[in-house]
Write an enzyme that holds these catalytic residues in place. Structure first.
Site, PDB file in Angstrom:
ATOM      1  N   GLU A 167       0.788  -1.230   0.000  1.00 30.18           N
ATOM      2  CA  GLU A 167       0.000   0.000   0.000  1.00 30.18           C
ATOM      3  C   GLU A 167       0.820   1.280   0.000  1.00 30.18           C
ATOM      4  O   GLU A 167       0.848   2.023   0.987  1.00 30.18           O
ATOM      5  CB  GLU A 167      -0.983   0.000   1.177  1.00 30.18           C
ATOM      6  N   GLU A 351      -5.869  -8.338   0.062  1.00 29.79           N
ATOM      7  CA  GLU A 351      -6.584  -7.985   1.293  1.00 29.79           C
ATOM      8  C   GLU A 351      -8.014  -7.609   0.951  1.00 29.79           C
ATOM      9  O   GLU A 351      -8.258  -6.857   0.006  1.00 29.79           O
ATOM     10  CB  GLU A 351      -5.963  -6.766   2.004  1.00 29.79           C
TER      11      GLU A 351
HETATM   12  C1  GCO Z   1      -3.552  -2.521   4.888  1.00 35.47           C
HETATM   13  C2  GCO Z   1      -3.150  -2.826   5.940  1.00 35.47           C
HETATM   14  C3  GCO Z   1      -3.647  -3.543   7.054  1.00 35.47           C
HETATM   15  C4  GCO Z   1      -4.824  -2.940   7.737  1.00 35.47           C
HETATM   16  C5  GCO Z   1      -6.089  -3.229   6.987  1.00 35.47           C
HETATM   17  C6  GCO Z   1      -7.306  -2.719   7.640  1.00 35.47           C
HETATM   18  O1  GCO Z   1      -2.642  -3.138   4.179  1.00 35.47           O
HETATM   19  O2  GCO Z   1      -4.331  -1.642   4.735  1.00 35.47           O
HETATM   20  O3  GCO Z   1      -2.362  -3.785   5.342  1.00 35.47           O
HETATM   21  O4  GCO Z   1      -2.485  -3.471   7.794  1.00 35.47           O
HETATM   22  O5  GCO Z   1      -4.910  -3.498   8.985  1.00 35.47           O
HETATM   23  O6  GCO Z   1      -6.025  -2.634   5.740  1.00 35.47           O
HETATM   24  O7  GCO Z   1      -7.259  -1.323   7.743  1.00 35.47           O
END
Ligand code: GCO
Length: 441
Positions: A167, A351
């Protein structure tokens, strides 16, 4: 009708994801200090001033945690290798205990018949490098490249897929413009430099790993659906500008070697000198792309405000515990868009998940909201598959309830409930729901 494996292509991988700082317990095993430790210790940054020093104590519970994946019938596990744990000073002498930990972890993943998906940077920048300007300093790309080689020399022969950065929008914008994540800066120049350097670090890592013969390299981008608040042209423009800030800067930098012109125009005075010469390195060929997707936001023009002169408007869809609207169509949209933008590269949903105020009731954790969330997003994946997107896997975020960064421990994203007092794990109903779906018959 409940979904089964057979509703997805042969070989489609189902997994769950975590990240080092959110679960491991940074105080164990010779791990160095990171900017998240000091950010959390500064009043006002994190709910309850909570940090990742203990988290889920995965450092000591990793075997049982991997058993949860195996028993849940998963195929793959996405984890990250902490820079501060491997190189406590960010550079120089590695921490042998840290390398041993990831070595055992990868073997443990393989022993359970799971595919290891490694992420190289999931946000715990070593404090020693933060002292030198962190993501604002161009040298971060070489520091990251060096770290990449050290960890790859130890486990790279056994991981299925490697992602460079998790990200980049969060690393750059959320952390240097909005000030919400470490290092908590609110400065357009710092943000602009981080926006470029984070991609330069990605490109440098890809180059270093290619030189080591790796052919399993990707990056994990987060996408947020940008809707206009009304049909007025100014609101469409506001949504479009936010799409450039959130989504296009990163994917187009990586696939086209070019930044969206309007946004680039606004940031030009703050761009590091000679940035144009980096675009070839940034847009090297990749082997796969990771798509993180959670929600959409609604944008309106805010004419009196300084650039970007937009504001978010509250949406009316049902929301998660984080206040995020549940909008599975956005996942379909970004899978198709990523498919087109990458020319059909293998895509993994790296994710997707939701937080809820989950409670243990008579030894069980009923979470029908999460079961429905997963089903609806998997339906969006199936639609994208039907329309030709080359999606090859889906990772739920997250295996465990964990440290949700600035939100502390209150927001529970896990398939498995964690009692932070006792470290007892209790699989939620959604875990059993997925385990049934993934059963091989
Ligand atoms: C993400 C983050 C996670 C967060 C999830 C929820 O990559 O955004 O990897 O660490 O916990 O997105 O907000």
């Amino acid at each position: 009708m409940a979904l089964t494996r057979n509703d997805f292509p042969e070989g489609f991988l189902f997994g769950a994801a975590t990240a080092a700082y959110q679960i491991e317990g940074a105080r164990f095993g010779g791990c160095g200090s990171s900017h998240w430790d000091s950010f959390a210790r500064t009043p006002g940054n994190v709910a309850g001033a909570e940090d990742g020093s203990l988290a889920c104590d995965h450092y000591h519970h990793w075997e049982a945690d991997l058993d949860l994946l195996k028993d849940g019938n998963f195929d793959a596990y996405r984890f990250s290798t902490s820079w501060a744990r491997v190189l406590p000073e960010g550079r120089g002498k590695p921490n042998p205990e840290g390398l041993d930990f990831y070595d055992r972890l990868v073997d443990g993943i393989l022993e359970r018949g799971l595919k290891p998906f490694q992420t190289l940077y999931h946000w715990e920048l070593p404090s020693a490098l933060a002292d030198l300007g962190g993501w604002e300093n161009r040298d971060v790309a070489q520091w990251f490249g060096d770290f990449t080689e050290v960890i790859d020399a130890r486990i790279g022969d056994r991981v299925a897929r490697i992602a460079t950065i998790n990200e980049p929008w969060c690393v750059a914008w959320l952390s240097h413009f909005l000030g919400v994540h470490a290092p908590g800066k609110r400065d357009i120049r710092a943000a602009t430099r981080a926006m470029h350097h984070v991609l330069l670090a990605h490109g440098t890592a890809v180059q270093r790993l290619r030189a080591r013969g790796r052919d399993n390299l990707g990056v994990v981008l987060n996408f947020d659906f940008c809707d206009p608040a009304s049909n007025a042209q100014e609101d469409w423009k506001a949504a479009d500008l936010n799409d450039q800030i959130f989504n296009r800067w990163y994917i187009e930098g990586i696939t086209r070697g070019a930044y969206p012109p309007e946004l680039l125009g606004a940031l030009a005075p703050h761009m590091p000198e000679g940035w144009q010469d980096d675009m070839g390195l940034i847009s090297q060929e990749l082997d796969w792309l990771g798509v993180n997707y959670y929600t959409r936001h609604i944008h309106a023009a805010d004419p009196g405000a300084p650039w970007p002169a937009t504001k978010q408007v509250e949406g009316h869809l049902p929301k998660t515990q984080s206040g995020w609207e549940i909008y599975p169509d956005g996942l379909y949209h970004f899978l198709m868009r990523a498919h087109e933008e990458t020319g059909g590269l293998p895509i993994f949903v790296t994710e997707n998940g939701m937080a809820w105020d989950d409670r243990i009731e008579n030894g069980a954790v009923p979470d029908p909201e999460r079961e429905a969330y997963i089903d609806r997003h998997l339906a969006a994946v199936r639609m994208a598959l039907a329309d030709g997107a080359n999606v090859q896997g889906f990772f739920y975020w997250s295996l465990l309830d964990n440290y949700e960064w600035a939100e502390g421990y209150e927001k529970r994203f896990g398939l498995v409930h964690v009692d932070y007092e006792t470290q007892v794990r209790t699989p939620k109903a959604s875990y059993h729901h997925l385990a049934r779906m993934l059963e091989r018959r």
